[in-house]
Design an enzyme around this catalytic site. Structure first.
Site, PDB file in Angstrom:
ATOM      1  N   CYS A  89      12.633  -1.972   3.703  1.00 52.07           N
ATOM      2  CA  CYS A  89      12.222  -2.313   5.078  1.00 52.07           C
ATOM      3  C   CYS A  89      11.250  -1.274   5.614  1.00 52.07           C
ATOM      4  CB  CYS A  89      13.444  -2.378   5.984  1.00 52.07           C
ATOM      5  SG  CYS A  89      14.678  -3.566   5.461  1.00 52.07           S
ATOM      6  N   GLU A 129       3.337  -5.199  -1.005  1.00 55.51           N
ATOM      7  CA  GLU A 129       3.366  -3.803  -1.507  1.00 55.51           C
ATOM      8  C   GLU A 129       2.012  -3.122  -1.327  1.00 55.51           C
ATOM      9  OE1 GLU A 129       5.868  -2.826  -4.711  1.00 55.51           O
ATOM     10  OE2 GLU A 129       7.410  -4.197  -4.032  1.00 55.51           O
ATOM     11  N   GLU A 157       6.390  -3.649   9.914  1.00 61.87           N
ATOM     12  CA  GLU A 157       6.821  -4.149  11.236  1.00 61.87           C
ATOM     13  C   GLU A 157       5.717  -5.043  11.775  1.00 61.87           C
ATOM     14  OE1 GLU A 157       7.791  -0.742  13.646  1.00 61.87           O
ATOM     15  OE2 GLU A 157       9.340  -0.087  12.241  1.00 61.87           O
TER      16      GLU A 157
HETATM   17  N1  COS Z   1       2.344   8.298  -3.184  1.00 59.55           N
HETATM   18  C1  COS Z   1       2.867   9.481  -2.821  1.00 59.55           C
HETATM   19  N2  COS Z   1       2.617  10.043  -1.631  1.00 59.55           N
HETATM   20  C2  COS Z   1       1.796   9.385  -0.800  1.00 59.55           C
HETATM   21  C3  COS Z   1       1.210   8.145  -1.131  1.00 59.55           C
HETATM   22  C4  COS Z   1       1.523   7.588  -2.385  1.00 59.55           C
HETATM   23  N3  COS Z   1       1.015   6.434  -2.764  1.00 59.55           N
HETATM   24  N4  COS Z   1       0.441   7.727  -0.106  1.00 59.55           N
HETATM   25  C5  COS Z   1       0.533   8.678   0.835  1.00 59.55           C
HETATM   26  N5  COS Z   1       1.351   9.673   0.409  1.00 59.55           N
HETATM   27  C6  COS Z   1       1.679  10.919   1.131  1.00 59.55           C
HETATM   28  C7  COS Z   1       0.394  11.692   1.321  1.00 59.55           C
HETATM   29  O1  COS Z   1       0.145  12.541   0.219  1.00 59.55           O
HETATM   30  C8  COS Z   1       0.659  12.459   2.581  1.00 59.55           C
HETATM   31  O2  COS Z   1       1.406  13.619   2.279  1.00 59.55           O
HETATM   32  P1  COS Z   1       0.927  15.063   2.832  1.00 59.55           P
HETATM   33  O3  COS Z   1       1.109  14.951   4.331  1.00 59.55           O
HETATM   34  O4  COS Z   1       1.872  16.028   2.183  1.00 59.55           O
HETATM   35  O5  COS Z   1      -0.489  15.205   2.428  1.00 59.55           O
HETATM   36  C9  COS Z   1       1.565  11.528   3.396  1.00 59.55           C
HETATM   37  O6  COS Z   1       2.148  10.609   2.453  1.00 59.55           O
HETATM   38  C10 COS Z   1       0.789  10.751   4.433  1.00 59.55           C
HETATM   39  O7  COS Z   1      -0.238  10.070   3.736  1.00 59.55           O
HETATM   40  P2  COS Z   1      -1.603   9.623   4.398  1.00 59.55           P
HETATM   41  O8  COS Z   1      -2.086  10.710   5.308  1.00 59.55           O
HETATM   42  O9  COS Z   1      -2.504   9.175   3.304  1.00 59.55           O
HETATM   43  O10 COS Z   1      -1.120   8.394   5.301  1.00 59.55           O
HETATM   44  P3  COS Z   1      -1.925   7.248   6.008  1.00 59.55           P
HETATM   45  O11 COS Z   1      -1.279   6.974   7.306  1.00 59.55           O
HETATM   46  O12 COS Z   1      -3.384   7.559   5.983  1.00 59.55           O
HETATM   47  O13 COS Z   1      -1.617   5.948   5.100  1.00 59.55           O
HETATM   48  C11 COS Z   1      -1.815   4.383   3.323  1.00 59.55           C
HETATM   49  C12 COS Z   1      -1.876   5.843   3.789  1.00 59.55           C
HETATM   50  C13 COS Z   1      -2.775   3.480   4.045  1.00 59.55           C
HETATM   51  C14 COS Z   1      -2.193   4.460   1.857  1.00 59.55           C
HETATM   52  C15 COS Z   1      -0.352   3.846   3.503  1.00 59.55           C
HETATM   53  O14 COS Z   1      -0.041   3.667   4.865  1.00 59.55           O
HETATM   54  C16 COS Z   1      -0.109   2.562   2.763  1.00 59.55           C
HETATM   55  O15 COS Z   1       0.100   2.561   1.550  1.00 59.55           O
HETATM   56  N6  COS Z   1      -0.107   1.421   3.502  1.00 59.55           N
HETATM   57  C17 COS Z   1       0.313   0.156   2.940  1.00 59.55           C
HETATM   58  C18 COS Z   1       1.763  -0.043   3.214  1.00 59.55           C
HETATM   59  C19 COS Z   1       2.391  -0.984   2.259  1.00 59.55           C
HETATM   60  O16 COS Z   1       2.216  -0.888   1.053  1.00 59.55           O
HETATM   61  N7  COS Z   1       3.182  -1.872   2.812  1.00 59.55           N
HETATM   62  C20 COS Z   1       3.894  -2.842   2.035  1.00 59.55           C
HETATM   63  C21 COS Z   1       5.327  -2.738   2.380  1.00 59.55           C
HETATM   64  S1  COS Z   1       6.342  -3.378   1.149  1.00 59.55           S
HETATM   65  S2  COS Z   1       5.911  -5.274   1.040  1.00 59.55           S
END
Ligand code: COS
Length: 377
Positions: free
Chosen positions: A119, A357, A122
């Protein structure tokens, strides 16, 4: 494939034919999920493949898991995805949990008796997952959750919910992860979404209304929830690739079989070079994706495949599945567009792989950010 993998494929083929295929059309039409099918997969030892034996897992790798998911998805993407998501949640619980949490929450999931759900999304935070609004307020004897989660795979049939909620300030560092069990007061479900595909797999909204959970249901530390969720998704993006791959292989099989059997202008459709080129392109795309799944899963097993490869795997496999299933419908022509043949269902099931995802646009964001890190001086 090693001997064990070959054995797994054989077992699943039999399971698909006996337990899944007979209900496919009806369950897609009626939007029916059968818990006994999922439990049957559990009885074959497939519900906790990469989990350690002390919590009931099979102690195998993601490479094995991907082979299993690909095979199940040849019959049913929805059951493969149910297993993929449940395993993703189990793996991340196993990695971050206390010993008590591992022993308490994992055995019912590894056995396939129960299902886990993830989950994160949102209504106002899909791609921008770090802006989520669900709150978890710390009180003397636990946390109180309030908010809602959208598009949750297996909601209502799952028993264990991994919930990302805000314990701190704005941004990704204010998010924590919690384990919420079905039956907890204040945990509620919305109506089942009516979907284009994956109709067998229930998707619902999940609400938390003053939902109180004990302290020891916090997974990892406060503030670690976002990174933990992203780490889970890294692995989940590989297994989603494997599910898309299996679906595409089925579409190719249906297309070739049909092209060999149907005659026009006094020869089998297959003999027309235009169709041969289409089918050859489909096969080539599938094999390229299969190599990506194999590489990503092997690297994951060897200690981590990295964001760039995980996102590439998800992006390429799911775009490939959309293209291959669309072309399969084209090869079958008019009947391909009807429910008389499975290709229209496969095409409908393929679409959401490009969305879940992390949309494929988000995968490109992740890949581009990794490129910047690699090459920025
Ligand atoms: N694996 C490991 N760590 C990750 C990561 C990944 N794929 N993506 C981000 N992180 C970590 C970053 O390294 C960062 O850590 P530090 O603060 O130590 O540097 C932290 O998480 C925050 O990352 P970031 O600043 O890149 O966050 P953003 O808000 O810019 O978002 C995206 C990054 C857009 C890549 C993320 O929000 C995302 O994947 N969105 C899609 C969500 C998704 O997949 N939803 C589906 C739900 S399940 S159906």
């Amino acid at each position: 494939m090693n001997e064990l993998q070959k054995e797994l494929v054989e077992q699943i083929n039999k399971f698909n034919a006996e337990k899944i295929e007979p209900f496919l059309e009806e369950d897609d039409r009626e939007e029916t999920f059968r818990m006994e099918i999922y439990r049957g997969l559990g009885e074959l030892g497939l519900a906790g493949i990469p989990l350690p034996e002390d919590v009931g897992g099979a102690d195998l790798g993601y490479e094995d898991l991907c082979i299993v998911l690909e095979e199940i998805s040849k019959s049913s993407a929805p059951y493969a995805v149910t297993l993929s998501v449940s395993t993703m949640v189990q793996s991340i619980i196993n990695e971050f949990a206390t010993d008590w949490q591992r022993k308490t929450f994992l055995p019912a999931l590894t056995s396939g008796e129960e299902i886990a759900a993830f989950c994160l999304s949102e209504s106002s935070s899909g791609s921008d997952a770090g802006s989520l609004k669900t709150t978890a307020k710390k009180v003397d004897d636990g946390y109180i959750l309030n908010g809602n989660k959208m598009w949750i795979t297996s909601a209502g049939v799952a028993s264990t919910y991994l919930v990302m909620a805000r314990t701190g300030g704005e941004g990704t560092s204010g998010v924590s992860a919690f384990i919420v069990k079905d039956g907890t007061d204040g945990l509620k479900f919305g109506k089942k979404e009516r979907k284009m595909g994956w109709r067998t797999s229930p998707t619902r909204e999940v609400y938390f209304e003053n939902c109180k959970i004990p302290h020891n249901h916090l997974l990892g530390n406060e503030g670690e929830g976002f990174k933990l969720a992203m780490k889970a998704l890294n692995a989940g993006r590989i297994t989603i690739g494997a599910c898309a791959l299996g679906l595409a292989r089925r579409a190719l099989k249906e297309a070739v079989t049909y092209a060999l059997g149907r005659e026009q202008f006094n020869q089998a459709l297959f003999e027309f070079q235009g169709l041969q080129f289409m089918l050859a392109d489909m096969a080539a795309e599938i094999e390229s994706s299969a190599l990506l799944v194999e590489k990503a899963s092997k690297m994951h097993d060897a200690g981590g495949c990295g964001k760039l490869l995980a996102s590439t795997c998800k992006l390429k496999c799911t775009d490939m599945a959309m293209k291959v299933t669309t072309d399969a419908v084209q090869v079958l022509g008019g009947v391909g567009y009807t429910s008389e043949y499975p290709v229209e269902r496969l095409m409908r099931d393929a679409k959401v792989f490009q969305i879940v995802e992390g949309t494929n646009q988000i995968q490109k964001v992740v890949i581009a950010r990794e490129l910047k890190k690699q090459f920025q001086s």
